[in-house]
Design a protein around this motif. Structure first.
Motif, PDB file in Angstrom:
ATOM      1  N   PRO A 175      14.102  26.435  57.620  1.00 52.21           N
ATOM      2  CA  PRO A 175      13.691  25.072  57.269  1.00 52.21           C
ATOM      3  C   PRO A 175      13.926  24.147  58.462  1.00 52.21           C
ATOM      4  N   ILE A 176      13.034  23.217  58.672  1.00 51.38           N
ATOM      5  CA  ILE A 176      13.115  22.371  59.857  1.00 51.38           C
ATOM      6  C   ILE A 176      14.397  21.532  59.868  1.00 51.38           C
ATOM      7  N   GLU A 177      14.864  21.183  58.680  1.00 47.93           N
ATOM      8  CA  GLU A 177      16.097  20.380  58.603  1.00 47.93           C
ATOM      9  C   GLU A 177      17.299  21.182  59.109  1.00 47.93           C
ATOM     10  N   LYS A 178      17.311  22.457  58.811  1.00 47.74           N
ATOM     11  CA  LYS A 178      18.423  23.287  59.257  1.00 47.74           C
ATOM     12  C   LYS A 178      18.374  23.474  60.767  1.00 47.74           C
ATOM     13  N   LEU A 179      17.170  23.710  61.260  1.00 48.11           N
ATOM     14  CA  LEU A 179      16.997  23.847  62.707  1.00 48.11           C
ATOM     15  C   LEU A 179      17.467  22.579  63.420  1.00 48.11           C
ATOM     16  N   ALA A 180      17.120  21.447  62.863  1.00 47.39           N
ATOM     17  CA  ALA A 180      17.509  20.157  63.454  1.00 47.39           C
ATOM     18  C   ALA A 180      19.029  20.037  63.532  1.00 47.39           C
ATOM     19  N   GLU A 181      19.710  20.449  62.471  1.00 46.86           N
ATOM     20  CA  GLU A 181      21.175  20.385  62.456  1.00 46.86           C
ATOM     21  C   GLU A 181      21.771  21.255  63.568  1.00 46.86           C
ATOM     22  N   ILE A 182      21.188  22.436  63.739  1.00 42.14           N
ATOM     23  CA  ILE A 182      21.714  23.380  64.726  1.00 42.14           C
ATOM     24  C   ILE A 182      21.595  22.836  66.147  1.00 42.14           C
ATOM     25  N   ILE A 183      20.492  22.138  66.417  1.00 46.34           N
ATOM     26  CA  ILE A 183      20.271  21.657  67.793  1.00 46.34           C
ATOM     27  C   ILE A 183      20.702  20.209  67.975  1.00 46.34           C
ATOM     28  N   LYS A 184      21.420  19.689  67.013  1.00 44.48           N
ATOM     29  CA  LYS A 184      21.775  18.269  67.006  1.00 44.48           C
ATOM     30  C   LYS A 184      22.381  17.759  68.326  1.00 44.48           C
ATOM     31  N   PRO A 185      23.292  18.504  68.952  1.00 42.54           N
ATOM     32  CA  PRO A 185      23.919  17.973  70.173  1.00 42.54           C
ATOM     33  C   PRO A 185      22.931  17.652  71.291  1.00 42.54           C
ATOM     34  N   SER A 186      21.736  18.218  71.248  1.00 40.05           N
ATOM     35  CA  SER A 186      20.792  17.974  72.336  1.00 40.05           C
ATOM     36  C   SER A 186      20.043  16.652  72.190  1.00 40.05           C
ATOM     37  N   GLY A 187      20.311  15.920  71.103  1.00 41.47           N
ATOM     38  CA  GLY A 187      19.661  14.623  70.952  1.00 41.47           C
ATOM     39  C   GLY A 187      18.205  14.722  70.519  1.00 41.47           C
ATOM     40  N   ILE A 234      22.140  25.395  72.530  1.00 35.99           N
ATOM     41  CA  ILE A 234      21.800  26.808  72.741  1.00 35.99           C
ATOM     42  C   ILE A 234      22.870  27.706  72.123  1.00 35.99           C
ATOM     43  N   LYS A 235      24.108  27.330  72.340  1.00 37.03           N
ATOM     44  CA  LYS A 235      25.218  28.093  71.764  1.00 37.03           C
ATOM     45  C   LYS A 235      25.125  28.105  70.238  1.00 37.03           C
ATOM     46  N   ASN A 236      24.841  26.951  69.674  1.00 37.51           N
ATOM     47  CA  ASN A 236      24.687  26.871  68.216  1.00 37.51           C
ATOM     48  C   ASN A 236      23.566  27.768  67.712  1.00 37.51           C
ATOM     49  N   LEU A 237      22.476  27.817  68.457  1.00 37.34           N
ATOM     50  CA  LEU A 237      21.358  28.672  68.049  1.00 37.34           C
ATOM     51  C   LEU A 237      21.790  30.135  67.993  1.00 37.34           C
ATOM     52  N   TYR A 238      22.491  30.565  69.020  1.00 36.22           N
ATOM     53  CA  TYR A 238      22.961  31.953  69.018  1.00 36.22           C
ATOM     54  C   TYR A 238      23.964  32.200  67.896  1.00 36.22           C
ATOM     55  N   GLU A 239      24.891  31.275  67.727  1.00 32.62           N
ATOM     56  CA  GLU A 239      25.923  31.478  66.706  1.00 32.62           C
ATOM     57  C   GLU A 239      25.348  31.492  65.299  1.00 32.62           C
ATOM     58  N   ASN A 240      24.219  30.832  65.111  1.00 31.98           N
ATOM     59  CA  ASN A 240      23.570  30.843  63.802  1.00 31.98           C
ATOM     60  C   ASN A 240      22.495  31.923  63.701  1.00 31.98           C
ATOM     61  N   ASN A 241      22.493  32.790  64.713  1.00 31.70           N
ATOM     62  CA  ASN A 241      21.523  33.887  64.702  1.00 31.70           C
ATOM     63  C   ASN A 241      20.096  33.363  64.614  1.00 31.70           C
ATOM     64  N   ALA A 242      19.853  32.275  65.332  1.00 35.26           N
ATOM     65  CA  ALA A 242      18.578  31.573  65.181  1.00 35.26           C
ATOM     66  C   ALA A 242      17.753  31.543  66.458  1.00 35.26           C
ATOM     67  N   PHE A 243      18.164  32.358  67.464  1.00 36.15           N
ATOM     68  CA  PHE A 243      17.480  32.237  68.745  1.00 36.15           C
ATOM     69  C   PHE A 243      16.357  33.242  68.898  1.00 36.15           C
ATOM     70  N   SER A 244      15.351  33.103  68.073  1.00 34.84           N
ATOM     71  CA  SER A 244      14.146  33.916  68.221  1.00 34.84           C
ATOM     72  C   SER A 244      12.990  33.147  67.607  1.00 34.84           C
ATOM     73  N   ARG A 245      11.779  33.490  68.019  1.00 34.01           N
ATOM     74  CA  ARG A 245      10.608  32.820  67.450  1.00 34.01           C
ATOM     75  C   ARG A 245      10.591  32.984  65.935  1.00 34.01           C
ATOM     76  N   LYS A 246      10.869  34.200  65.507  1.00 36.86           N
ATOM     77  CA  LYS A 246      10.833  34.505  64.077  1.00 36.86           C
ATOM     78  C   LYS A 246      11.816  33.629  63.297  1.00 36.86           C
ATOM     79  N   ALA A 247      13.077  33.607  63.776  1.00 36.91           N
ATOM     80  CA  ALA A 247      14.095  32.822  63.078  1.00 36.91           C
ATOM     81  C   ALA A 247      13.714  31.346  63.043  1.00 36.91           C
ATOM     82  N   ILE A 248      13.212  30.838  64.159  1.00 37.89           N
ATOM     83  CA  ILE A 248      12.857  29.426  64.235  1.00 37.89           C
ATOM     84  C   ILE A 248      11.694  29.103  63.306  1.00 37.89           C
ATOM     85  N   LEU A 249      10.745  30.021  63.219  1.00 32.73           N
ATOM     86  CA  LEU A 249       9.595  29.792  62.341  1.00 32.73           C
ATOM     87  C   LEU A 249       9.978  29.840  60.868  1.00 32.73           C
ATOM     88  N   GLU A 250      10.920  30.732  60.548  1.00 36.41           N
ATOM     89  CA  GLU A 250      11.248  30.929  59.135  1.00 36.41           C
ATOM     90  C   GLU A 250      12.260  29.920  58.605  1.00 36.41           C
TER      91      GLU A 250
END
Length: 218
Positions: free
Chosen positions: A81-93, A63-79
């Motif tokens: 690339p899935i690989e980048k999103l995966a990297e950001i949430i990596k600690p959650s397994g 969650i912290k990574n999502l905020y720090e990457n300015n990625a915590f919104s539906r829009k950001a998540i949709l736009e």
DNA sequence: CCCCAGGCCGCGC
DNA sequence: GCGCGGCATGGG
């Protein structure tokens, strides 16, 4: 205890006594923890997915990574690339699966119903009901593996998701605060006492527990 | 080294 | 409709 000669009234009393004992023992839990109040609903939705079979500590990092990457919104998540999103949430397994799950839920728009949530890839009953209860304040009782383990030991027979959910919803007041607290308290009980290998000696509800009585006998 | 953590999907039967 | 393997990081 919930054996054959157990009336509906007995079940109601037992469930509420257990609730009050847990509340007295652990105190109010105030689930669900949220970082940004303005983003509460979406944070709970994301957290519910990220915490699937994963410790909350790891979810907090994601969650912290999502905020720090300015990625915590539906829009950001949709736009993104899935690989980048995966990297950001990596600690959650399970991060590749969960990246896809986040994109699937971010796509969902319009009215939220249990049926629509359940139709989303990656959302099963527990995640769905946690979202409904904690994010939308809809009174559905959330069942998880902990709840099933606890009620199995207490002596209840029907332990599948729907049966247990029905048991709670038919026997405790339809009150979102009680639903939220009760689920959180059962979690606390499972983590501290009703573990895989249980610690029955100090368990606050051992008086109601078939397994506990046998375990404590000797 | 082991096991566990706030599940879910896809498969075979 | 149920059981099982796969998914994966971080902590004890």
């Amino acid at each position: 205890m919930p054996e054959k000669n157990c009336s509906q009234k007995d079940v109601k009393n037992i469930l509420m006594e257990i609730y009050h004992l847990l509340l007295k023992h652990f105190g109010k839990q105030n689930w669900w923890p949220v970082v940004n109040k303005k983003n509460k609903r979406f944070e709970i939705i994301v957290g519910a997915i990220l915490t699937q079979n994963t410790s909350w500590k790891n979810v907090e990092k994601a969650i912290k990574n999502l905020y720090e990457n300015n990625a915590f919104s539906r829009k950001a998540i949709l736009e993104m690339p899935i690989e980048k999103l995966a990297e950001i949430i990596k600690p959650s397994g399970y991060y590749k699966q969960k990246a896809r799950k986040l994109k699937e839920i971010a796509k969902l728009k319009g009215r939220i119903t249990r049926k629509r949530l359940l139709s989303v890839w990656g959302i099963g009953k527990e995640t769905c009901d946690a979202i409904l209860l904690y994010a939308y304040d809809i009174p559905v009782f959330v069942i998880d593996a902990y709840t099933q383990r606890i009620f199995s030991r207490l002596g209840f027979k029907k332990l599948d998701y729907d049966s247990l959910q029905k048991l709670f919803e038919e026997n405790i007041p339809k009150d979102i605060e009680i639903y939220k607290e009760y689920h959180a308290l059962l979690d606390e009980l499972a983590k501290n006492y009703c573990k895989k290998i249980p610690i029955c000696e100090k368990c606050p509800i051992s008086i109601f527990c078939e397994y506990g009585r046998n375990n404590l006998k000797k």
